[in-house]
Write an enzyme that holds these catalytic residues in place. Sequence first.
Site, mmCIF file in Angstrom:
data_model
loop_
_atom_site.group_PDB
_atom_site.id
_atom_site.type_symbol
_atom_site.label_atom_id
_atom_site.label_comp_id
_atom_site.label_asym_id
_atom_site.label_seq_id
_atom_site.Cartn_x
_atom_site.Cartn_y
_atom_site.Cartn_z
ATOM 1 N N GLY A 70 -2.659 -1.512 -7.263
ATOM 2 C CA GLY A 70 -1.529 -2.429 -7.332
ATOM 3 C C GLY A 70 -1.694 -3.462 -8.433
ATOM 4 N N GLU A 71 -0.611 -3.720 -9.138
ATOM 5 C CA GLU A 71 -0.619 -4.775 -10.162
ATOM 6 C C GLU A 71 -0.759 -6.159 -9.532
ATOM 7 O OE1 GLU A 71 2.855 -4.378 -12.607
ATOM 8 O OE2 GLU A 71 2.020 -2.660 -13.695
ATOM 9 N N HIS B 220 0.841 -1.208 0.000
ATOM 10 C CA HIS B 220 0.000 0.000 0.000
ATOM 11 C C HIS B 220 0.875 1.258 0.000
ATOM 12 C CE1 HIS B 220 -2.696 -2.966 2.230
ATOM 13 N NE2 HIS B 220 -3.460 -2.617 1.212
HETATM 14 P P1 AMP Z 1 -6.398 -3.902 -0.500
HETATM 15 O O1 AMP Z 1 -6.240 -3.128 0.767
HETATM 16 O O2 AMP Z 1 -5.941 -5.318 -0.410
HETATM 17 O O3 AMP Z 1 -7.742 -3.731 -1.140
HETATM 18 O O4 AMP Z 1 -5.372 -3.242 -1.518
HETATM 19 C C1 AMP Z 1 -5.427 -1.881 -1.798
HETATM 20 C C2 AMP Z 1 -4.541 -1.589 -2.974
HETATM 21 O O5 AMP Z 1 -3.204 -1.978 -2.669
HETATM 22 C C3 AMP Z 1 -4.951 -2.372 -4.221
HETATM 23 O O6 AMP Z 1 -4.803 -1.522 -5.346
HETATM 24 C C4 AMP Z 1 -3.971 -3.503 -4.233
HETATM 25 O O7 AMP Z 1 -3.729 -4.019 -5.535
HETATM 26 C C5 AMP Z 1 -2.734 -2.807 -3.701
HETATM 27 N N1 AMP Z 1 -1.782 -3.792 -3.198
HETATM 28 C C6 AMP Z 1 -2.015 -4.787 -2.296
HETATM 29 N N2 AMP Z 1 -0.913 -5.535 -2.108
HETATM 30 C C7 AMP Z 1 0.044 -5.012 -2.916
HETATM 31 C C8 AMP Z 1 1.412 -5.347 -3.196
HETATM 32 N N3 AMP Z 1 2.011 -6.384 -2.620
HETATM 33 N N4 AMP Z 1 2.076 -4.580 -4.096
HETATM 34 C C9 AMP Z 1 1.473 -3.537 -4.696
HETATM 35 N N5 AMP Z 1 0.195 -3.157 -4.477
HETATM 36 C C10 AMP Z 1 -0.514 -3.895 -3.608
#
Ligand code: AMP
Length: 286
Positions: free
Chosen positions: A156-157, A46
Site C-alpha cells: 500500500g502507498e 488490505h
Molecule cells: P499492515 O497489515 O498494516 O502491515 O499492512 C499490510 C499492507 O496493506 C501494507 O502494504 C500496507 O501499506 C497496506 N495498507 C494498509 N492500509 C492501507 C490503506 N489504507 N490503503 C492501501 N493499502 C493499505
Amino acid sequence: MDVGAKIAETPRRMHIARTMPELHAALEQTGPVALVPTMGALHAGHLALLAAARQAGGAVAASIFVNPLQFGAAEDLASYPRDEAGDLAKLAASGCDLAWLPAVGTMYPADAACTVEVAGPAVLWEGALRPGHFAGVATVVAKLFGQLRPHTAYFGEKDWQQVQVLRRLVEDFLLPVRIAPVPTVREPDGLALSSRNRFLSQEQRAVAPRLNANLQRAAAAIVDGDDVDSVLSVAKAALADAGLPVDYLALVDALSLQALSFARPPARLIAAVHCGPVRLLDNLAV
Ligand code: AMP
C-alpha cells in the site's frame, strides 16, 4: 442451465498453510502466486491490495504475520489487533487462493543469523523515529519472498516510505519479484484506513481526518508556488492546534525520501502525527 455461470460462481477453495511443508504442498496446487503481505486485522485497504492482485489474473496468496522484528521495545506488539477467523473469512471471500500464517519460529528459527539492513530511503522519518523498524520489515519481506517466490508483491502507498525501502531491497538483491504499489484507501472523510484506527476514541476519530485535509491544503499551496518551508510550518502548527502533534511533515523526493526545499517531480508530502494512542501516517503526491 448455464453451466459456465454456475462454475464461475463456485468459490475457489482457499489453501491455508501454517508450516513450510503445508506451504510447499499448497504452492504445488496454486502454481506461481502474486503475494499480499499483511499483519492481519484486515480492512478495505488490505482488500484493495488483494483486488489488485486478483485483477492481474493468476493465483493470489496473502500472508498474515504480526512481525515482532519490526516492532520497537516500547511499541504495541502485544496489543496489535488480531482476528484470524475474521481475516480468513475476508480472504476467502475476496478470492484469495492461499493464506500463509507462519508461526514466529518458522520465520525466525533459533539458529537464524541474517537480517537485512537498509540505508538510503530507510534512514529518515519512520526510520529515524523507529530504529530497527525497516530492518524488521525488509527481513520479513525477504523471507516471505524466499518462501512463496511470488512474481509480484502488492504493497500500500499508505506506507510510502516502506514501498521505497522494499523497492531498494528488490533492486539491490536482484530479487525476481515486481513490487506493485496500490493507492491508499480512505474513509469518506479522507482518513487513511489502518488496523490501528480502531483504537481511536470518538473524539479522536473526529479530529483524525485533519491530517489528510492539512496535507491536501499544503500540497495545493506548494503547487501554487508558495514557499515550501512556510507551507510546512503553517501545516504543522494547524495540526498541533487541532490536537495532532506532529512527528514529521516534510516534502521529500518520492524515491530517495530526501527532504526537498522546493517541489520538483517526483515529490511527495509525507507525515506522521499522534492522535491519542495512535500514530497516523499519510502521504500525498505533489
Ligand atoms: P499492515 O497489515 O498494516 O502491515 O499492512 C499490510 C499492507 O496493506 C501494507 O502494504 C500496507 O501499506 C497496506 N495498507 C494498509 N492500509 C492501507 C490503506 N489504507 N490503503 C492501501 N493499502 C493499505
